[in-house]
Design a protein around this motif. Structure first.
Motif, PDB file in Angstrom:
ATOM      1  N   GLU A  53     -10.604 -36.755   0.383  1.00  0.00           N
ATOM      2  CA  GLU A  53     -10.002 -38.006  -0.073  1.00  0.00           C
ATOM      3  C   GLU A  53      -9.058 -38.573   0.977  1.00  0.00           C
ATOM      4  OE1 GLU A  53      -9.572 -37.781  -4.856  1.00  0.00           O
ATOM      5  OE2 GLU A  53      -8.578 -36.161  -3.760  1.00  0.00           O
ATOM      6  N   VAL A  54      -8.325 -37.701   1.643  1.00  0.00           N
ATOM      7  CA  VAL A  54      -7.439 -38.154   2.715  1.00  0.00           C
ATOM      8  C   VAL A  54      -8.262 -38.753   3.853  1.00  0.00           C
ATOM      9  CG1 VAL A  54      -5.709 -37.447   4.419  1.00  0.00           C
ATOM     10  CG2 VAL A  54      -5.688 -36.438   2.121  1.00  0.00           C
ATOM     11  N   ASP A  55      -9.363 -38.068   4.199  1.00  0.00           N
ATOM     12  CA  ASP A  55     -10.231 -38.581   5.266  1.00  0.00           C
ATOM     13  C   ASP A  55     -10.840 -39.928   4.888  1.00  0.00           C
ATOM     14  OD1 ASP A  55      -9.713 -36.379   6.834  1.00  0.00           O
ATOM     15  OD2 ASP A  55     -11.490 -35.263   6.187  1.00  0.00           O
ATOM     16  N   GLU A  56     -11.164 -40.094   3.598  1.00  0.00           N
ATOM     17  CA  GLU A  56     -11.720 -41.372   3.138  1.00  0.00           C
ATOM     18  C   GLU A  56     -10.698 -42.491   3.322  1.00  0.00           C
ATOM     19  OE1 GLU A  56     -13.502 -43.388  -0.970  1.00  0.00           O
ATOM     20  OE2 GLU A  56     -13.162 -41.226  -0.857  1.00  0.00           O
ATOM     21  N   GLN A  57      -9.439 -42.214   2.995  1.00  0.00           N
ATOM     22  CA  GLN A  57      -8.390 -43.207   3.200  1.00  0.00           C
ATOM     23  C   GLN A  57      -8.217 -43.525   4.684  1.00  0.00           C
ATOM     24  OE1 GLN A  57      -6.281 -44.854   0.810  1.00  0.00           O
ATOM     25  NE2 GLN A  57      -7.979 -44.151  -0.468  1.00  0.00           N
ATOM     26  N   LEU A  58      -8.333 -42.498   5.507  1.00  0.00           N
ATOM     27  CA  LEU A  58      -8.212 -42.707   6.954  1.00  0.00           C
ATOM     28  C   LEU A  58      -9.362 -43.571   7.462  1.00  0.00           C
ATOM     29  CD1 LEU A  58      -6.804 -42.073   9.633  1.00  0.00           C
ATOM     30  CD2 LEU A  58      -8.224 -39.990   9.788  1.00  0.00           C
ATOM     31  N   ASP A  59     -10.575 -43.311   6.960  1.00  0.00           N
ATOM     32  CA  ASP A  59     -11.734 -44.114   7.373  1.00  0.00           C
ATOM     33  C   ASP A  59     -11.571 -45.579   6.953  1.00  0.00           C
ATOM     34  OD1 ASP A  59     -12.936 -41.952   8.545  1.00  0.00           O
ATOM     35  OD2 ASP A  59     -14.236 -41.487   6.826  1.00  0.00           O
ATOM     36  N   GLU A  60     -11.003 -45.811   5.774  1.00  0.00           N
ATOM     37  CA  GLU A  60     -10.767 -47.186   5.343  1.00  0.00           C
ATOM     38  C   GLU A  60      -9.770 -47.877   6.259  1.00  0.00           C
ATOM     39  OE1 GLU A  60      -9.636 -47.384   1.269  1.00  0.00           O
ATOM     40  OE2 GLU A  60     -11.502 -46.471   0.519  1.00  0.00           O
ATOM     41  N   LEU A  61      -8.764 -47.131   6.698  1.00  0.00           N
ATOM     42  CA  LEU A  61      -7.788 -47.693   7.633  1.00  0.00           C
ATOM     43  C   LEU A  61      -8.440 -47.971   8.985  1.00  0.00           C
ATOM     44  CD1 LEU A  61      -4.847 -48.492   8.117  1.00  0.00           C
ATOM     45  CD2 LEU A  61      -4.380 -46.107   8.761  1.00  0.00           C
ATOM     46  N   ARG A  62      -9.306 -47.063   9.422  1.00  0.00           N
ATOM     47  CA  ARG A  62     -10.013 -47.280  10.694  1.00  0.00           C
ATOM     48  C   ARG A  62     -10.911 -48.510  10.614  1.00  0.00           C
ATOM     49  NH1 ARG A  62     -13.402 -42.207  11.433  1.00  0.00           N
ATOM     50  NH2 ARG A  62     -14.012 -43.183  13.411  1.00  0.00           N
ATOM     51  N   ALA A  63     -11.499 -48.742   9.421  1.00  0.00           N
ATOM     52  CA  ALA A  63     -12.393 -49.886   9.258  1.00  0.00           C
ATOM     53  C   ALA A  63     -11.652 -51.201   9.457  1.00  0.00           C
ATOM     54  CB  ALA A  63     -13.046 -49.839   7.877  1.00  0.00           C
TER      55      ALA A  63
ATOM     56  N   GLY B 260      -0.469 -37.106   6.922  1.00  0.00           N
ATOM     57  CA  GLY B 260       0.527 -36.611   5.971  1.00  0.00           C
ATOM     58  C   GLY B 260       1.055 -37.732   5.087  1.00  0.00           C
ATOM     59  N   ASP B 261       1.266 -38.925   5.670  1.00  0.00           N
ATOM     60  CA  ASP B 261       1.721 -40.071   4.897  1.00  0.00           C
ATOM     61  C   ASP B 261       0.637 -40.514   3.913  1.00  0.00           C
ATOM     62  OD1 ASP B 261       3.692 -42.359   4.511  1.00  0.00           O
ATOM     63  OD2 ASP B 261       1.882 -43.460   5.093  1.00  0.00           O
ATOM     64  N   LEU B 262      -0.615 -40.535   4.360  1.00  0.00           N
ATOM     65  CA  LEU B 262      -1.718 -40.889   3.465  1.00  0.00           C
ATOM     66  C   LEU B 262      -1.821 -39.895   2.321  1.00  0.00           C
ATOM     67  CD1 LEU B 262      -4.481 -41.854   6.068  1.00  0.00           C
ATOM     68  CD2 LEU B 262      -3.160 -43.412   4.636  1.00  0.00           C
ATOM     69  N   ARG B 263      -1.610 -38.623   2.630  1.00  0.00           N
ATOM     70  CA  ARG B 263      -1.670 -37.573   1.611  1.00  0.00           C
ATOM     71  C   ARG B 263      -0.575 -37.789   0.556  1.00  0.00           C
ATOM     72  NH1 ARG B 263      -1.343 -33.888   4.951  1.00  0.00           N
ATOM     73  NH2 ARG B 263      -3.586 -33.676   5.391  1.00  0.00           N
ATOM     74  N   GLU B 264       0.630 -38.139   1.022  1.00  0.00           N
ATOM     75  CA  GLU B 264       1.743 -38.369   0.104  1.00  0.00           C
ATOM     76  C   GLU B 264       1.488 -39.598  -0.769  1.00  0.00           C
ATOM     77  OE1 GLU B 264       6.507 -39.500   0.317  1.00  0.00           O
ATOM     78  OE2 GLU B 264       5.513 -38.660   2.084  1.00  0.00           O
ATOM     79  N   ARG B 265       0.951 -40.646  -0.164  1.00  0.00           N
ATOM     80  CA  ARG B 265       0.666 -41.858  -0.933  1.00  0.00           C
ATOM     81  C   ARG B 265      -0.407 -41.605  -1.995  1.00  0.00           C
ATOM     82  NH1 ARG B 265       2.263 -46.820   1.526  1.00  0.00           N
ATOM     83  NH2 ARG B 265       3.364 -46.476   3.501  1.00  0.00           N
TER      84      ARG B 265
ATOM     85  N   ASP C 170       3.591 -41.397  15.294  1.00  0.00           N
ATOM     86  CA  ASP C 170       3.205 -41.096  16.678  1.00  0.00           C
ATOM     87  C   ASP C 170       1.952 -40.248  16.762  1.00  0.00           C
ATOM     88  OD1 ASP C 170       5.374 -42.480  17.781  1.00  0.00           O
ATOM     89  OD2 ASP C 170       6.700 -40.742  17.533  1.00  0.00           O
ATOM     90  N   THR C 171       1.689 -39.467  15.718  1.00  0.00           N
ATOM     91  CA  THR C 171       0.544 -38.563  15.777  1.00  0.00           C
ATOM     92  C   THR C 171      -0.373 -38.783  14.576  1.00  0.00           C
ATOM     93  OG1 THR C 171       1.586 -36.780  14.502  1.00  0.00           O
ATOM     94  CG2 THR C 171       2.016 -36.833  16.879  1.00  0.00           C
ATOM     95  N   LEU C 172      -1.619 -38.362  14.738  1.00  0.00           N
ATOM     96  CA  LEU C 172      -2.597 -38.473  13.667  1.00  0.00           C
ATOM     97  C   LEU C 172      -2.191 -37.611  12.480  1.00  0.00           C
ATOM     98  CD1 LEU C 172      -5.330 -39.579  12.700  1.00  0.00           C
ATOM     99  CD2 LEU C 172      -6.405 -37.543  13.716  1.00  0.00           C
TER     100      LEU C 172
END
Length: 473
Positions: free
Chosen positions: A137-147, A264-269, A257-259
């Motif tokens: 789920e975290v990776d999915e949120q990251l992919d949406e941000l990358r999109a 971690g922020d996406l995970r918290e959200r 600064d780092t991925l």
């Protein structure tokens, strides 16, 4: 003035009002002035003809009509306030006695808020889902941000799911072109589901310049519910290229600064969102339990109005074309009878919900401050994609500001009930409702998320002269 109240049913009363003519002197004076402005009498300037001259010219009846039309709404509201009635909707007036220079008697039948006995809120116990968060789920949120930071590049290959294509569309039914279904240069993301059924299967595998045909059932317009032959020509195919998920991207897309910090922020959200979902689950289950345990008599006239509003809204989308509406229902596998049944059930639940929450709000002495009202206005404006000022202006023009206030009040009342309930997750652990309701996000989720209420507000009647004119004189 004398007034008495008869209880017709738990949700309806008849108000009997008696008004002696001694109280009507100011009304007659206003009536004479108004009529004098409308009648031309030789020897008198407009508005200056004495009452006796007016009556000799036009008779007594028009004056009495004017007085009765003015008096009935005013005296009705006076009687409502005197008996502290919580009226709903417009009353039905009937003049039962009119003796000139003696007395005016009339009745007003109107729906009222029923008396509702509330259950003990501390007895409610509900279970909600566990807060489970996976790396996928975290990776999915990251992919949406990358999109959001992706770029589109033309590709020399057949179209695939997720590609962006520029297409030309045309459609026909029995050889007749469907103009509203034809377009050129339309940008479309394959797999987004934003166009007609069957188009993704037709486009996938097509090269630029290639034309495909397929059949689909139309869901709007003149040919709603009918099969259409659709031709789609792919003009260009573009693929979205996503930036690499690394520290450089984290710095581009966020303040981190780092991925790992970004993830971690996406995970918290995501964790906060899932906790809000627990609050929404608890709210919905407790509302259902409230409705099951509480007897809420339904005012019939209010229910009829709600049903009518919902049917009007449904058919309005089809320009009030009942045949087109019936075809759309058929395309969904429904009959008009099934639709009517669903609308009645939904309307009954909506009216019961609003009456119940209003009663809870009264019992809890729930109030709404300016900040809470402003927060709801901003939330609603964002939903409709307009500025808060424009939303307020529209609400004022349509008379909906009172409804917005009432909705916020009901949300707060329901949240107060949820706080007193026992809520556990699927694992049996008690959910910290203070933590849930202590954040702005959770409050918004539990208090502003949609609760099924009537499309028309059940507020105290504002009687107009037009309502009085419907009286049976």
């Amino acid at each position: 003035m004398k007034s008495t109240v008869e209880q017709v049913s738990p949700t309806r009363v008849k108000i009997n009002v008696e008004v002696p003519f001694d109280e009507l002197k100011p009304n007659f004076e206003r009536a004479y002035r108004k009529i004098a402005q409308q009648v031309r009498i030789p020897g008198f300037r407009p508005g200056k003809a004495p009452a006796r001259v007016l009556e000799s010219r036009i008779g007594r009846a028009p004056v009495l009509d004017e007085v009765v039309n003015e008096v009935i709404p005013a005296k009705y509201l006076e009687a409502v306030r005197a008996d502290d009635l919580r009226t709903l909707g417009q009353p039905e007036f009937e003049v039962t006695k009119l003796e000139d220079r003696e007395v005016l008697e009339f009745t007003a039948e109107v729906d009222i808020r029923p008396e509702i006995t509330l259950p003990d809120f501390s007895d409610f116990t509900v279970s909600v889902d566990d807060v489970e968060l996976t790396e996928a789920e975290v990776d999915e949120q990251l992919d949406e941000l990358r999109a959001r930071f992706g770029t589109l590049s033309g590709v020399d290959r057949p179209a695939e799911n997720g590609d962006f294509v520029s297409i030309d569309l045309s459609a026909s039914v029995d050889g007749k072109e469907v103009e509203e279904a034809s377009t050129t240069g339309l940008s479309y993301e394959i797999g987004s589901g934003q166009l007609v059924d069957g188009i993704d299967d037709a486009i996938i595998g097509a090269n630029a310049g290639e034309t495909k045909t397929f059949t689909t059932k139309l869901v709007a317009g003149e040919f709603t519910g009918e099969d259409a032959d659709v031709s789609v020509t792919v003009q260009t195919v573009k693929a979205r290229e996503l930036p690499e998920p690394d520290d450089e991207f984290a710095q581009l897309a966020s303040e981190f600064d780092t991925l790992e910090e970004l993830k971690g922020d996406l995970r918290e959200r995501l964790g906060r969102v899932k906790k809000m979902q627990q609050g929404v689950q608890a709210r919905d289950q407790i509302l259902e339990a409230l409705l099951e345990r509480t007897e809420v008599p339904i005012p019939e006239k209010v229910l009829e109005g709600e049903i009518e509003n919902r049917k009007h809204d449904a058919i309005h989308q089809f320009d009030h074309d009942e045949a087109a509406f019936a075809q759309a229902l058929e395309a969904e596998g429904k009959t008009l009878e099934q639709f009517d049944t669903e609308v009645r059930e939904e309307s009954e639940k909506a009216v019961r919900t609003q009456l119940l929450l209003d009663t809870i709000a009264d019992a809890e002495k729930t109030s709404v401050n300016d900040g809470e009202l402003t927060e709801r206005i901003i939330y609603q404006a964002q939903r409709f994609g307009i500025s808060p000022d424009e939303y307020v202006q529209r609400a004022q023009q349509s008379g909906q500001l009172t409804a917005i206030y009432a909705d916020v009040r009901r949300g707060k009342a329901l949240a107060a009930v949820v706080r007193r309930a026992t809520v556990t997750d699927a694992s049996g652990a008690e959910v910290d409702l203070d933590e849930l309701f202590g954040t702005d996000e959770a409050a918004e989720a539990t208090e502003t998320a949609a609760v099924e209420t009537p499309s028309g507000e059940l507020e105290e009647t504002q009687v107009t002269d037009e309502a009085a004119k419907s009286a049976d004189k």
